[in-house]
Design an enzyme around this catalytic site. Structure first.
Site, PDB file in Angstrom:
ATOM      1  N   LYS A  22      39.112  57.133  47.028  1.00 14.12           N
ATOM      2  CA  LYS A  22      38.682  56.067  47.706  1.00 14.12           C
ATOM      3  C   LYS A  22      39.828  54.982  47.642  1.00 14.12           C
ATOM      4  CE  LYS A  22      35.954  52.978  45.690  1.00 14.12           C
ATOM      5  NZ  LYS A  22      36.320  51.737  45.815  1.00 14.12           N
ATOM      6  N   ASN A  23      40.247  54.982  46.328  1.00 12.32           N
ATOM      7  CA  ASN A  23      40.842  53.679  46.024  1.00 12.32           C
ATOM      8  C   ASN A  23      42.657  54.140  46.403  1.00 12.32           C
ATOM      9  OD1 ASN A  23      39.003  52.219  45.025  1.00 12.32           O
ATOM     10  ND2 ASN A  23      39.787  52.296  42.820  1.00 12.32           N
ATOM     11  N   ARG A  92      35.918  43.980  48.632  1.00 15.94           N
ATOM     12  CA  ARG A  92      36.927  43.197  48.317  1.00 15.94           C
ATOM     13  C   ARG A  92      38.135  43.678  48.788  1.00 15.94           C
ATOM     14  NH1 ARG A  92      39.170  39.853  44.141  1.00 15.94           N
ATOM     15  NH2 ARG A  92      41.136  41.013  43.511  1.00 15.94           N
ATOM     16  N   CYS A 116      32.075  38.387  42.973  1.00 19.31           N
ATOM     17  CA  CYS A 116      31.951  39.875  42.844  1.00 19.31           C
ATOM     18  C   CYS A 116      31.302  40.229  41.540  1.00 19.31           C
ATOM     19  CB  CYS A 116      33.324  40.481  42.858  1.00 19.31           C
ATOM     20  SG  CYS A 116      33.213  42.114  42.432  1.00 19.31           S
ATOM     21  N   ARG A 121      37.524  38.039  39.851  1.00 12.38           N
ATOM     22  CA  ARG A 121      38.520  38.594  40.630  1.00 12.38           C
ATOM     23  C   ARG A 121      38.974  38.020  41.631  1.00 12.38           C
ATOM     24  NH1 ARG A 121      35.706  44.605  42.217  1.00 12.38           N
ATOM     25  NH2 ARG A 121      37.778  45.142  41.999  1.00 12.38           N
ATOM     26  N   PRO A 122      39.823  36.888  41.369  1.00 14.73           N
ATOM     27  CA  PRO A 122      40.776  35.939  42.237  1.00 14.73           C
ATOM     28  C   PRO A 122      41.805  36.813  42.968  1.00 14.73           C
ATOM     29  CG  PRO A 122      41.355  35.386  39.920  1.00 14.73           C
ATOM     30  CD  PRO A 122      40.070  36.557  39.714  1.00 14.73           C
ATOM     31  N   VAL A 123      42.305  36.319  43.876  1.00 14.43           N
ATOM     32  CA  VAL A 123      43.538  36.918  44.614  1.00 14.43           C
ATOM     33  C   VAL A 123      44.724  35.963  44.394  1.00 14.43           C
ATOM     34  CG1 VAL A 123      42.164  38.188  46.122  1.00 14.43           C
ATOM     35  CG2 VAL A 123      42.878  36.037  47.062  1.00 14.43           C
ATOM     36  N   ASP A 124      45.014  35.151  43.567  1.00 15.85           N
ATOM     37  CA  ASP A 124      45.982  34.233  43.387  1.00 15.85           C
ATOM     38  C   ASP A 124      47.299  35.205  43.352  1.00 15.85           C
ATOM     39  OD1 ASP A 124      44.743  35.113  41.009  1.00 15.85           O
ATOM     40  OD2 ASP A 124      46.297  34.066  39.852  1.00 15.85           O
ATOM     41  N   GLN A 125      47.329  36.105  42.788  1.00 16.04           N
ATOM     42  CA  GLN A 125      48.792  36.878  42.465  1.00 16.04           C
ATOM     43  C   GLN A 125      49.306  37.603  43.954  1.00 16.04           C
ATOM     44  OE1 GLN A 125      50.209  36.900  39.572  1.00 16.04           O
ATOM     45  NE2 GLN A 125      48.395  35.474  39.033  1.00 16.04           N
ATOM     46  N   ASP A 304      37.124  51.887  35.666  1.00 10.39           N
ATOM     47  CA  ASP A 304      36.279  52.651  36.482  1.00 10.39           C
ATOM     48  C   ASP A 304      35.576  53.847  36.135  1.00 10.39           C
ATOM     49  OD1 ASP A 304      36.809  50.700  38.539  1.00 10.39           O
ATOM     50  OD2 ASP A 304      37.899  52.043  39.460  1.00 10.39           O
ATOM     51  N   ILE A 326      39.344  44.716  31.132  1.00  9.06           N
ATOM     52  CA  ILE A 326      39.736  44.277  32.740  1.00  9.06           C
ATOM     53  C   ILE A 326      38.977  43.302  33.272  1.00  9.06           C
ATOM     54  CG2 ILE A 326      40.469  45.171  34.666  1.00  9.06           C
ATOM     55  CD1 ILE A 326      42.103  46.538  32.767  1.00  9.06           C
ATOM     56  N   ARG A 396      29.356  53.550  48.487  1.00 11.33           N
ATOM     57  CA  ARG A 396      30.578  53.157  48.925  1.00 11.33           C
ATOM     58  C   ARG A 396      31.562  53.921  48.278  1.00 11.33           C
ATOM     59  NH1 ARG A 396      31.214  47.674  46.133  1.00 11.33           N
ATOM     60  NH2 ARG A 396      33.217  48.381  46.826  1.00 11.33           N
TER      61      ARG A 396
HETATM   62  C1  UD1 Z   1      41.463  48.123  41.489  1.00 11.85           C
HETATM   63  C2  UD1 Z   1      40.226  48.994  42.059  1.00 11.85           C
HETATM   64  C3  UD1 Z   1      39.024  48.891  41.085  1.00 11.85           C
HETATM   65  C4  UD1 Z   1      39.563  48.844  39.873  1.00 11.85           C
HETATM   66  C5  UD1 Z   1      40.514  47.845  39.479  1.00 11.85           C
HETATM   67  C6  UD1 Z   1      40.821  48.154  37.987  1.00 11.85           C
HETATM   68  C7  UD1 Z   1      40.821  49.382  44.294  1.00 11.85           C
HETATM   69  C8  UD1 Z   1      40.497  49.393  45.774  1.00 11.85           C
HETATM   70  N1  UD1 Z   1      40.013  48.894  43.536  1.00 11.85           N
HETATM   71  O1  UD1 Z   1      40.803  46.775  42.035  1.00 11.85           O
HETATM   72  O2  UD1 Z   1      38.428  50.153  41.496  1.00 11.85           O
HETATM   73  O3  UD1 Z   1      38.365  48.701  39.092  1.00 11.85           O
HETATM   74  O4  UD1 Z   1      41.675  48.036  40.444  1.00 11.85           O
HETATM   75  O5  UD1 Z   1      41.448  49.177  37.814  1.00 11.85           O
HETATM   76  O6  UD1 Z   1      41.606  50.005  44.111  1.00 11.85           O
HETATM   77  N2  UD1 Z   1      43.369  39.495  38.754  1.00 11.85           N
HETATM   78  C9  UD1 Z   1      43.630  38.067  38.938  1.00 11.85           C
HETATM   79  N3  UD1 Z   1      44.226  37.663  40.314  1.00 11.85           N
HETATM   80  C10 UD1 Z   1      44.770  38.460  41.083  1.00 11.85           C
HETATM   81  C11 UD1 Z   1      44.445  39.900  40.840  1.00 11.85           C
HETATM   82  C12 UD1 Z   1      43.743  40.383  39.666  1.00 11.85           C
HETATM   83  O7  UD1 Z   1      43.364  37.334  38.046  1.00 11.85           O
HETATM   84  O8  UD1 Z   1      45.133  38.088  42.048  1.00 11.85           O
HETATM   85  C13 UD1 Z   1      42.546  39.979  37.824  1.00 11.85           C
HETATM   86  C14 UD1 Z   1      41.292  40.610  38.115  1.00 11.85           C
HETATM   87  O9  UD1 Z   1      40.135  39.251  38.169  1.00 11.85           O
HETATM   88  C15 UD1 Z   1      41.105  41.584  37.082  1.00 11.85           C
HETATM   89  C16 UD1 Z   1      42.300  42.126  36.832  1.00 11.85           C
HETATM   90  O10 UD1 Z   1      43.234  41.136  37.392  1.00 11.85           O
HETATM   91  O11 UD1 Z   1      40.373  40.897  35.847  1.00 11.85           O
HETATM   92  C17 UD1 Z   1      42.497  43.449  37.183  1.00 11.85           C
HETATM   93  O12 UD1 Z   1      42.404  43.285  38.841  1.00 11.85           O
HETATM   94  P1  UD1 Z   1      42.777  44.199  39.924  1.00 11.85           P
HETATM   95  O13 UD1 Z   1      43.908  45.177  39.299  1.00 11.85           O
HETATM   96  O14 UD1 Z   1      43.398  43.551  40.828  1.00 11.85           O
HETATM   97  O15 UD1 Z   1      41.707  44.916  40.478  1.00 11.85           O
HETATM   98  P2  UD1 Z   1      41.520  45.318  42.072  1.00 11.85           P
HETATM   99  O16 UD1 Z   1      42.882  45.666  42.530  1.00 11.85           O
HETATM  100  O17 UD1 Z   1      40.581  44.457  42.715  1.00 11.85           O
END
Ligand code: UD1
Length: 416
Positions: A22-23, A92, A116, A121-125, A304, A326, A396
């Protein structure tokens, strides 16, 4: 709403086929946004998250054709670079359209994913990286609005390791002007699968699988054919289910290559594991030994798989400490496991699991995807019947779970 009814106590035995990851499939579907030519994909799992992503891509103008062999995505008609809140709130990973859309259309409007269950889980990065590549970004009314006539190569170092963040920026960089270097990149195998697909589409990427990825932007990408890698988390989940039930199984169309830490922990728990070229065998002891673990980005133990190992520790001999590093709220399965008789104590981001001799069936509620998998494992072990509510979470991410488990001898039924 569908529920899963499990009569516990059967040792799993036999063979099951593992689906595509899936991922890996989710970002690779989004790669179709980067080209006007068709992208043909095989081994795409049939999951609700995949259906959601295909609907989203369809709304943007991407053509989706299915045949016996897989899916063909045609990005020639892409004319609506918008991802609505309605789509993004249910998944997400929809944020993965942001990078490819700005790169190809020069503009994108993508809803913020919002809260979530497992954490903020922000998307700031994702945003910071695109800004470094010259995108003008505003966040208004819950939407990220990004614009760039053409993205420019940049050096980006993410504050933490982010899987979809790395994937989004890598896709965007493929069509940027010049070289992009992503430092502190995620090393997950799914990032490598995406990079391999992009390279077969004409992208120039090196270093995927390490923490520094270099992308030389090109003017355009072309069509390609790609087969999605096997799902390492589905593989690990079935291995745990067999381990917990004292079973003996063989999983095919998969690989142990990306499961080192999971396989090591199962061996520490007393399982015999034989790795074949495209298959894995596991034979479990009568009782497992408790195994402690700490989640961290790849190649360390995957978050996971945390919930599934919590379930096997519930019935193991001894005490295990499970540390989640994480996500800040990824212990929601604990209360449900305790309803089945587990002995677990939470201290901050540690869970201390004291193995009990047996679990008892009960009604429980699935709260997120992997939490649901831990309840299935516990239900397979528990005496009597376990009824798991809200299994849309399972749908899912696990293809035909009740069929695969039934083929391994489990007494599992979907109740509508
Ligand atoms: C992906 C996987 C998910 C897995 C996770 C960690 C997919 C579709 N999903 O989720 O199954 O559990 O990796 O292995 O591939 N963070 C920030 N800002 C950002 C991005 C991330 O603060 O812009 C934080 C998140 O809140 C979290 C950490 O970074 O604490 C890691 O998250 P991330 O690796 O981004 O998870 P996903 O990519 O959403």
């Amino acid at each position: 709403m569908d529920k899963l009814l499990i009569s516990g106590g059967t040792e799993l035995s036999g063979e099951a086929v593992i689906s595509g990851a899936k991922n890996a499939a989710l970002p690779i579907l989004c790669a179709s946004l980067l080209t006007a030519e068709p992208l043909h994909l095989t081994n795409v799992p049939q999951l609700n998250d995949i259906a959601t992503m295909l609907r989203l891509l369809g709304e943007m103008g991407v053509g989706v054709d299915r045949d016996d062999d897989g899916l063909t995505l045609a990005g020639a008609g892409l004319d609506n670079p918008v991802a609505s809140y309605e789509r993004v709130k249910t998944m997400r990973a929809s944020i993965l359209v942001l990078g490819p859309l700005v790169a190809r259309c020069g503009e994108a409007r993508v809803s913020l994913p919002g809260g979530c269950a497992i954490g903020a889980r922000p998307v700031d990065q994702h945003i910071k990286g695109l800004q470094a590549m010259g995108a003008e970004i505003t966040v208004e009314h819950g939407y990220v609005h990004a614009r760039a006539a053409r993205l420019k190569g940049a050096r980006i170092c993410t504050d933490m390791v982010t899987v979809t963040g790395t994937e989004n920026l890598m896709m965007a960089a493929c069509l940027a002007d010049g070289e992009t270097i992503i430092e502190n990149a995620a090393r997950e195998p799914e990032v490598v699968d995406l990079a391999n697909c992009l390279v077969s589409m004409g992208a120039r990427i090196s270093g995927a699988g390490t923490d520094v990825i270099r992308i030389q932007g090109v003017d355009r990408l072309h069509g390609a054919t790609h087969s999605i890698m096997p799902d390492r988390i589905e593989t690990g989940t079935y291995l745990c289910a067999a381990a917990a039930t004292g079973g003996n199984i063989r999983l095919t169309r998969t690989s142990a290559a990306y499961l080192d830490t999971v396989v090591d922990k199962l061996m520490d728990a007393g399982c015999d594991i034989v790795v074949e070229r495209d298959a894995i065998r596991l034979a479990a002891p009568a009782r497992l030994k408790a195994v402690s673990l700490r989640t961290a980005p790849y190649p360390a133990f995957p978050t996971d798989m945390q919930a599934q190992f919590m379930a096997i520790n519930c019935v193991a001999d001894g005490v295990a400490t499970i540390r989640e590093t994480i996500f800040e709220n990824r212990f929601m399965h604990v209360n449900e496991l305790m309803r089945l008789g587990a002995n677990i104590q939470i201290e901050g981001n540690n869970a201390i699991v004291r193995g009990v001799d047996t679990l008892e069936g009960a009604m429980v509620m699935a709260t997120d995807l992997r939490a649901s998998a831990s309840l299935v494992i516990a239900g397979l072990v528990a005496r009597g019947e376990t009824l798991i509510d809200r299994i849309y979470h399972l749908d899912r991410g696990y293809e035909r779970i009740e069929e695969k488990l039934a083929a391994l001898g489990a007494a599992v039924r979907r109740v509508t």
